[in-house]
Motif scaffolding. Structure first.
Motif, mmCIF file in Angstrom:
data_model
loop_
_atom_site.group_PDB
_atom_site.id
_atom_site.type_symbol
_atom_site.label_atom_id
_atom_site.label_comp_id
_atom_site.label_asym_id
_atom_site.label_seq_id
_atom_site.Cartn_x
_atom_site.Cartn_y
_atom_site.Cartn_z
ATOM 1 N N TRP A 49 50.613 76.833 105.700
ATOM 2 C CA TRP A 49 50.136 77.812 106.681
ATOM 3 C C TRP A 49 49.538 79.011 105.962
ATOM 4 O O TRP A 49 50.214 79.686 105.185
ATOM 5 N N LYS A 50 48.275 79.271 106.239
ATOM 6 C CA LYS A 50 47.558 80.379 105.618
ATOM 7 C C LYS A 50 46.685 81.042 106.668
ATOM 8 O O LYS A 50 46.310 80.410 107.646
ATOM 9 N N ASN A 51 46.326 82.309 106.432
ATOM 10 C CA ASN A 51 45.350 82.910 107.328
ATOM 11 C C ASN A 51 43.958 82.416 106.912
ATOM 12 O O ASN A 51 43.811 81.724 105.903
ATOM 13 N N TYR A 53 41.368 83.794 105.562
ATOM 14 C CA TYR A 53 40.888 84.234 104.254
ATOM 15 C C TYR A 53 41.592 83.487 103.121
ATOM 16 O O TYR A 53 40.959 83.085 102.146
ATOM 17 N N GLU A 54 42.918 83.309 103.255
ATOM 18 C CA GLU A 54 43.670 82.570 102.242
ATOM 19 C C GLU A 54 43.269 81.096 102.233
ATOM 20 O O GLU A 54 43.164 80.486 101.160
ATOM 21 N N TRP A 93 42.318 75.471 110.545
ATOM 22 C CA TRP A 93 41.189 76.373 110.326
ATOM 23 C C TRP A 93 39.943 75.569 110.015
ATOM 24 O O TRP A 93 39.993 74.559 109.321
ATOM 25 N N ARG A 155 40.254 82.228 117.303
ATOM 26 C CA ARG A 155 41.537 82.805 116.923
ATOM 27 C C ARG A 155 41.311 84.049 116.076
ATOM 28 O O ARG A 155 40.273 84.211 115.438
ATOM 29 N N ASN A 156 42.337 84.867 116.032
ATOM 30 C CA ASN A 156 42.359 86.009 115.125
ATOM 31 C C ASN A 156 42.426 85.454 113.710
ATOM 32 O O ASN A 156 43.236 84.571 113.419
ATOM 33 N N CYS A 157 41.602 85.958 112.814
ATOM 34 C CA CYS A 157 41.492 85.434 111.450
ATOM 35 C C CYS A 157 42.765 85.616 110.622
ATOM 36 O O CYS A 157 42.915 84.996 109.578
ATOM 37 N N THR A 158 43.686 86.455 111.089
ATOM 38 C CA THR A 158 44.921 86.685 110.336
ATOM 39 C C THR A 158 46.056 85.768 110.786
ATOM 40 O O THR A 158 47.145 85.799 110.210
ATOM 41 N N LYS A 159 45.821 84.943 111.809
ATOM 42 C CA LYS A 159 46.837 83.990 112.261
ATOM 43 C C LYS A 159 47.068 82.944 111.175
ATOM 44 O O LYS A 159 46.146 82.552 110.475
ATOM 45 N N TRP A 160 48.280 82.482 111.046
ATOM 46 C CA TRP A 160 48.614 81.473 110.045
ATOM 47 C C TRP A 160 48.482 80.089 110.654
ATOM 48 O O TRP A 160 49.113 79.782 111.675
#
Length: 190
Positions: A49-51, A53-54, A93, A155-160
């Motif tokens: 699980w990553k956001n 960007y990660e 993602w 989705r919000n880009c910071t969601k994992w």
């Protein structure tokens, strides 16, 4: 005079066995290690699980990018493949986003405007974020849990979320070469 030099070079090459004859030639396409060929792409599901960007950074560390979708045929093949490799994972993602203040979605992995966007029912809802995931509805019945077809959702880009990396097929030209003293096969980049 130049023909004399050419004959001398040819004779010297023959003496040292350096003239090669290409007996056969074939072009092959392979995926990088751990990637699977799906349609004309090489894909890898990463369940960590990553956001956004990660996940993008992780794919780039593998010389790949996050998944992009270019047409219905490719989308259908990916949707047939996902339940096999990740049967209980409802979201992943993709590289789709509208970061940078644009109102259009782009595939970050290719830099191209996203022209084919197979949306989940009720999408897009830009107020929920700027990045795109593939989302499947979870159906729970007495017989068990099943997932519907994955479709795009905002989705919000910071969601994992887990992610799918894509890499291009690696093209090699295989040549069967003969010289006077050796018989070997060589792979050379196309």
């Amino acid at each position: 005079m130049s023909s004399t030099k050419l004959v001398c070079i040819a004779l010297v090459s023959l003496v040292f066995g350096q003239v090669y004859l290409v007996a056969s030639e074939e072009t092959i396409a392979v995926c990088p290690t751990n990637f699977t060929q799906v349609a004309d792409k090489c894909l890898l599901v990463d369940g960590s699980w990553k956001n956004f960007y990660e996940a993008d950074r992780h794919c780039r560390s593998l010389n790949a990018g996050l998944l992009s979708i270019s047409n219905p045929t490719e989308f259908n093949v990916i949707n047939e493949w996902l339940p096999i490799v990740a049967p209980y994972q409802p979201e992943f993602w993709t590289s789709g986003n509208k970061l940078g203040g644009t109102s259009d979605y782009y595939w970050q992995s290719t830099g191209e405007k996203a022209l084919y966007l197979p949306w989940q029912t009720g999408q897009p809802t830009p107020t929920t974020g700027d990045c795109l995931i593939l989302l499947a509805n979870v159906n729970m019945t007495a017989e068990g849990t099943t997932l519907s077809e994955h479709r795009l959702s905002v989705r919000n880009c910071t969601k994992w979320v887990p992610h799918v990396c894509e890499a291009p097929l690696q093209i090699f030209k295989t040549q069967l070469c003969l010289n006077t003293t050796a018989f070997f096969e060589a792979k050379v980049p196309a």
